[in-house]
Write an enzyme that holds these catalytic residues in place. Structure first.
Site, PDB file in Angstrom:
ATOM      1  N   GLU A 105       8.484  38.225  20.746  1.00  0.00           N
ATOM      2  CA  GLU A 105       8.557  39.450  19.950  1.00  0.00           C
ATOM      3  C   GLU A 105       7.864  39.155  18.637  1.00  0.00           C
ATOM      4  O   GLU A 105       7.684  37.990  18.289  1.00  0.00           O
ATOM      5  CB  GLU A 105      10.019  39.829  19.727  1.00  0.00           C
ATOM      6  N   LYS A 119       4.753  29.940  11.480  1.00  0.00           N
ATOM      7  CA  LYS A 119       5.201  30.315  12.822  1.00  0.00           C
ATOM      8  C   LYS A 119       4.581  29.431  13.903  1.00  0.00           C
ATOM      9  O   LYS A 119       5.165  29.246  14.969  1.00  0.00           O
ATOM     10  CB  LYS A 119       4.846  31.779  13.100  1.00  0.00           C
ATOM     11  N   SER A 124       4.858  30.565   3.033  1.00  0.00           N
ATOM     12  CA  SER A 124       5.026  30.557   4.492  1.00  0.00           C
ATOM     13  C   SER A 124       3.789  31.043   5.239  1.00  0.00           C
ATOM     14  O   SER A 124       3.589  30.703   6.401  1.00  0.00           O
ATOM     15  CB  SER A 124       6.238  31.409   4.867  1.00  0.00           C
TER      16      SER A 124
HETATM   17  C1  LIG Z   1       4.295  34.655   6.704  1.00  0.00           C
HETATM   18  C2  LIG Z   1       5.723  34.853   7.066  1.00  0.00           C
HETATM   19  N1  LIG Z   1       6.657  34.339   6.272  1.00  0.00           N
HETATM   20  C3  LIG Z   1       7.965  34.500   6.525  1.00  0.00           C
HETATM   21  C4  LIG Z   1       8.401  35.229   7.598  1.00  0.00           C
HETATM   22  C5  LIG Z   1       9.877  35.417   7.746  1.00  0.00           C
HETATM   23  O1  LIG Z   1      10.438  34.835   8.838  1.00  0.00           O
HETATM   24  P1  LIG Z   1      11.417  33.620   8.738  1.00  0.00           P
HETATM   25  O2  LIG Z   1      12.444  33.954   7.718  1.00  0.00           O
HETATM   26  O3  LIG Z   1      12.006  33.498  10.079  1.00  0.00           O
HETATM   27  O4  LIG Z   1      10.626  32.447   8.369  1.00  0.00           O
HETATM   28  C6  LIG Z   1       7.454  35.775   8.486  1.00  0.00           C
HETATM   29  C7  LIG Z   1       7.870  36.526   9.672  1.00  0.00           C
HETATM   30  O5  LIG Z   1       7.156  37.168  10.368  1.00  0.00           O
HETATM   31  C8  LIG Z   1       6.077  35.578   8.198  1.00  0.00           C
HETATM   32  O6  LIG Z   1       5.140  36.084   8.995  1.00  0.00           O
END
Ligand SMILES: Cc1ncc(COP(=O)(O)O)c(C=O)c1O
Lengths: 258, 412
Positions: B123, B101, B388
């Site tokens: 948000e 993020k 992620s």
């Molecule tokens: C660690 C992490 N991975 C994935 C996501 C999923 O979001 P996005 O699909 O937009 O990457 C989030 C969302 O808060 C997150 O905190």
């Protein structure tokens, strides 16, 4: 007269500023919907029926609350059409539906236009549908002679204002301020200048809404445009159990002091 | 060439989104007229400022010196041995604030500043985007307000404290479903109230055009790095996995691989606790086209068009919509979208901890679960999994699922 012309005529024919009353269908209770609708249509020049939506992002707390209550009671677009169909009285004023786009998409545009025409709905106001995205819905509504009211705001550039005014039908909706529904009116001097510009750009009657709560507001706005839209204040009147027609007549009546 | 091939080519060649903000049929700008001026100004800003040498240089420096890019790719031999595959992890959990993020947050914060914004609203679901926004705003010196659903405030408590300590105001949202979707509604309402002075720092590849494009551009660094790292360390992977909530980390990881037609791309959605509406948040797997939060994409809604409540054990995936670029990638068949259940994700999380000494975010654990299943069907394959974020934020949720050796054994 085609449905969109009925809306236009109703606003033009009002003595003094027209008043458009807004209620959320099925709020505060579904049993009251037709009765409230009849009363509002009697006292107002046109009626906006809110189709409840789960994510009303352009609305302030009052309309949000009414929408949630209606959804909890199972109110939907289908329900609204069924209620309008079973009514056994003439509506004294033309009716428009105010809906976010997704319920309309889910219903299907062709079927929407057909059901609206059958049940006496004259047009639509769709707060999350800017003109650029409105082609498919507009085509379906145009074919049935139904209005798709465009909204303009103080942030709308002048050139765009002229375009939206030319593309609107029924009337042109001048949002009085940036922000969600329910908050107060903006500074009178700026408001006057803005409303005058909207009126000058519009071949249709102009109604201004967002923040209209009392007769003084109607008088202030009525000097510049053709009518007002009363939403959150009327929703609160309905919520309190007071008489919506009396409230609307109070807004319309001449006051002794200006 | 059929229509879908042409759309995919257009996407790969950078011709999408088009001027109307469309990825084929998806995308667009479904916002109140009040926001049109702000959205148009942002679009101009994205086209001129974001691409300017000055902003690109500032962004590059912040990504290197403050975010800690490039993030490594880590070979995961123990997971590979268990799965019968060659496994590599792209480590966004090692980026500053612990998730992908931050790439988006710092990029948008710099853009907001260049656009003259006085304050930022954001948000958050899992809290990762809130923390990233709070940190980025502190870094560039702009006040920050973060809307967060009451449910998420409770289940991601450590992140609420982090945001506050980083100087952000956290506003719990009590309306709607009290999760990410309601928080977005509320952030948009705030933005509508002052579209000129307020910048809305959106947290995923969703929202009205140009946001899905902007967020993808800012997250595409993940895939660019990963692709180069894979080529340097091994070779292109046979398949790439990422979890999909709004879809920002997935689009960021996938984008650079879109033209590598031999590389399978797999998005893993939250299958939650079952297949009934309300039991999952598998938007692409189970949704229909509709409009929410400013764009036309795949959505979970009922027959009346009302947006449906969703469920996932991971707050960051608990959202009924998805970015429009993913809707197109599904339509043209370039990305496979599958689901992983809450249980599978929890098992994958435990397994990754045990085998590799890495506590992944519950969101990322969905990607691991998807990869694990794929590996079993494709013995010996080389896989890249997008990690992620890190799982520290999930400790309050994990406390409800005591460490059970049997869980990972059972899933084997
Ligand atoms: C660690 C992490 N991975 C994935 C996501 C999923 O979001 P996005 O699909 O937009 O990457 C989030 C969302 O808060 C997150 O905190």
């Amino acid at each position: 007269m085609r449905p969109h012309e009925r809306v236009k005529a109703a606003i033009e024919q009002s003595e003094g500023p027209a008043v458009v009353g807004f209620l959320t269908a099925g709020h505060p209770h579904p049993d009251r919907f037709l009765r409230d609708l009849a009363a509002i249509a009697e006292a107002a020049d046109a009626v906006e029926i809110g189709v409840p939506f789960s994510d009303p992002m352009a609305d302030g707390v009052t309309v949000q609350r009414s929408s949630r209550v209606a959804i909890e009671h199972g109110v939907s677009l289908r329900w609204i059409f069924a209620e309008l169909e079973r009514r056994d009285f003439e509506l004294a004023a033309p009716v428009l539906l105010m809906s976010y786009l997704n319920p309309l998409l889910a219903f299907g545009y062709e079927r929407l236009a057909a059901r609206a025409a059958e049940t006496g709905v004259c047009g639509f106001i769709v707060p999350d549908l800017p003109f650029e995205e409105s082609g498919p819905l507009k085509a379906a509504l145009d074919a049935a002679g139904l209005a798709l009211v465009q909204l303009v705001t103080p942030a709308t550039p002048r050139e765009r204002l002229r375009r939206l005014a030319a593309e609107s039908s029924g009337f042109l909706y001048a949002v009085t301020r940036t922000g969600t529904t329910g908050a107060g009116l903006s500074v009178p001097a700026e408001l006057a200048e803005y409303l005058a510009a909207v009126k000058a750009a519009s071949p249709l009657p102009v109604c201004a809404g967002f923040g209209v709560r009392e007769r003084a507001h109607v008088e202030l706005i009525g000097r510049h445009v053709d009518g007002v839209i009363v939403g959150s204040a009327l929703v609160e009147v309905l919520e309190s159990g007071a008489d919506p027609a009396a409230f609307l007549r109070g807004l319309k009546g001449r006051s002794a002091t200006v | 060439m059929n229509e879908n091939e042409a759309l995919l080519d257009a996407l790969i060649e950078g011709r999408l989104p088009d001027d109307a903000g469309r990825f084929g049929p998806f995308g667009g700008r479904y916002v109140p007229e009040t926001l049109m001026a702000a959205v148009t100004r942002l679009d101009e800003g994205v086209r001129t400022l974001l691409r300017s040498a000055e902003l690109q240089a500032r962004l590059e420096a912040e990504l290197r010196d403050w975010v800690g890019r490039p993030t490594p790719i880590t070979p995961a031999p123990a997971l590979g041995a268990r799965w019968g595959a060659e496994v590599w992890l792209k480590r966004e959990d090692l980026a500053h604030t612990g998730a992908h993020k931050i790439n988006n947050a710092i990029g948008q914060a710099l853009l907001a500043q260049a656009l003259g914004a006085r304050r930022i609203v954001a948000e958050t679901g899992a809290g990762q985007h809130g923390v990233a926004s709070a940190a980025a705003c502190a870094r560039v010196g702009l006040p920050c307000t973060v809307y967060m659903g009451e449910v998420d405030v409770a289940r991601q408590a450590p992140n609420v404290d982090r945001m506050r300590r980083l100087g952000a105001e956290v506003v719990p949202v009590t309306s709607g479903d009290r999760t990410l979707r309601a928080a977005i509604d509320e952030a948009i309402r705030d933005w509508v109230s002052d579209p000129a002075g307020t910048y809305y720092l959106i947290g995923s590849a969703i929202g009205p055009h140009p946001y899905p494009y902007l967020v993808r551009e800012l997250q595409a660094v993940i895939g660019r790095e990963a692709r180069a790292q894979m080529i340097e360390r091994a070779a292109l992977p046979e398949a790439v996995f990422a979890c999909v909530g709004g879809g920002s980390n997935a689009i960021g990881l996938f984008h650079a691989f879109l033209g590598d037609r031999d590389v399978r791309l797999v998005g893993v959605e939250a299958g939650g606790r079952g297949s009934g509406l309300g039991d999952h948040s598998a938007t692409l797997s189970a949704g229909r086209p509709g409009v929410l939060h400013g764009n036309y994409s795949m959505l979970l809604y009922d027959d009346d068009g009302l947006i449906h409540e969703t469920h996932s054990v991971s707050a960051g995936l608990d959202y009924p919509g998805v970015g429009p670029e993913h809707a197109l990638l599904k339509l043209v068949g370039r990305v496979d979208y599958v689901t992983a259940s809450d249980d599978e994700a929890l098992a994958a999380l435990d397994e990754c901890c045990e085998a590799e000494g890495i506590l992944p975010a519950l969101e990322s654990a969905h990607a691991l679960a998807g990869a694990r299943r794929w590996a079993q069907a494709h013995p010996g394959a080389r896989l890249l999994v997008g990690l992620s974020g890190r799982g520290d934020k999930d400790m309050p949720i994990l406390a409800q699922y005591p460490v059970r050796k049997e869980r990972s054994d059972a899933a084997a």
